[in-house]
Design an enzyme around this catalytic site. Structure first.
Site, short mmCIF file in Angstrom:
data_model
loop_
_atom_site.label_atom_id
_atom_site.label_comp_id
_atom_site.label_asym_id
_atom_site.label_seq_id
_atom_site.Cartn_x
_atom_site.Cartn_y
_atom_site.Cartn_z
N GLU A 1 0.86 -1.18 0.00
CA GLU A 1 0.00 0.00 0.00
C GLU A 1 0.90 1.23 0.00
OE1 GLU A 1 -2.73 2.45 3.12
OE2 GLU A 1 -2.82 0.27 3.27
N LYS B 1 -11.13 -1.22 6.37
CA LYS B 1 -9.93 -1.07 7.20
C LYS B 1 -10.36 -0.61 8.59
CE LYS B 1 -7.00 2.48 6.69
NZ LYS B 1 -5.84 3.31 6.25
#
Length: 214
Positions: free
Chosen positions: A43, A134
């Site tokens: 990420e 998330k």
């Protein structure tokens, strides 16, 4: 479908390395170091200067390695999401939920993983087509939160980020998360230029993941 395939690749990777750095060069070195250690989901955050260029370089470099998946983090708006997608990002992550980013990712059939902290935020994300949320910031929560929210949302896939470390990964997975995001606990050695140390830590994370998954 591309979205489903990318979600499966993320799940298989198990650990997503959250890459932050003051320079593009440092971000590239961190990414290469964690991939070398077996943590193959990246990420690349948009706090990195010229982040789109870094994403593009990584996506091209690892395009023939099916185990590696490159995504973008800290995506706060649809313009940034479009830049990331154009650069080759295979998934988009945000610290919060943004409906317009969700629409952009749905349009291009790419997973969008927004940061959520409450059941209300989780429901909004699910309604917008998010298949993975998330749990953020993980450092101020506890694995018990996972069990609590999965009671009303049993279909929910969760990736806690922030505070995930080698000594608590097993607890998060036991609570029912699909995968975890790891930032400074994984890449701390990069602050002193010790990229071999980053690789060693990544190997430890991969070994712990393999142990947890049996």
């Amino acid at each position: 479908m591309q979205k489903v395939e990318n979600l499966l690749r993320l799940k298989q990777a198990g650990v997503v390395a959250v890459i932050r750095d003051d320079t593009p060069e440092g971000a590239l070195k961190q990414s290469d170091a964690v991939i070398a250690g077996g943590v193959t989901a990246i990420e690349l955050t948009f706090t990195v200067p010229n982040a789109a260029n870094v994403i593009q370089e990584l996506a091209q470099k690892y395009r023939d390695d099916a185990s590696v998946i490159i995504g973008a983090g800290t995506v706060l708006d649809p313009v940034t999401a479009r830049l990331a997608l154009s650069a080759g990002a295979a998934f988009i992550v945000s610290p919060s939920f943004n409906a317009e980013v969700a629409k952009m990712c749905n349009l291009y059939n790419i997973p969008y993983t927004p940061g959520c902290m409450t059941p209300t935020e989780i429901q909004r994300a699910l309604e917008a087509g998010c298949d993975l949320v998330k749990l953020f910031p993980g450092a101020v929560m506890h694995p018990a939160m996972v069990k609590a929210v999965k009671a009303p949302f049993p279909q929910l896939s969760i990736m806690p980020t922030g505070g995930v470390a080698l000594d608590n990964m097993a607890e998060w997975f036991a609570a029912g998360v699909t995968l975890v995001g790891a930032g400074s606990n994984l890449t701390a050695a990069a602050k002193t230029g010790d990229y071999a140390g980053v690789t060693a830590t990544a190997k430890a994370y991969k070994a712990e993941l393999d142990r947890i998954r049996g």
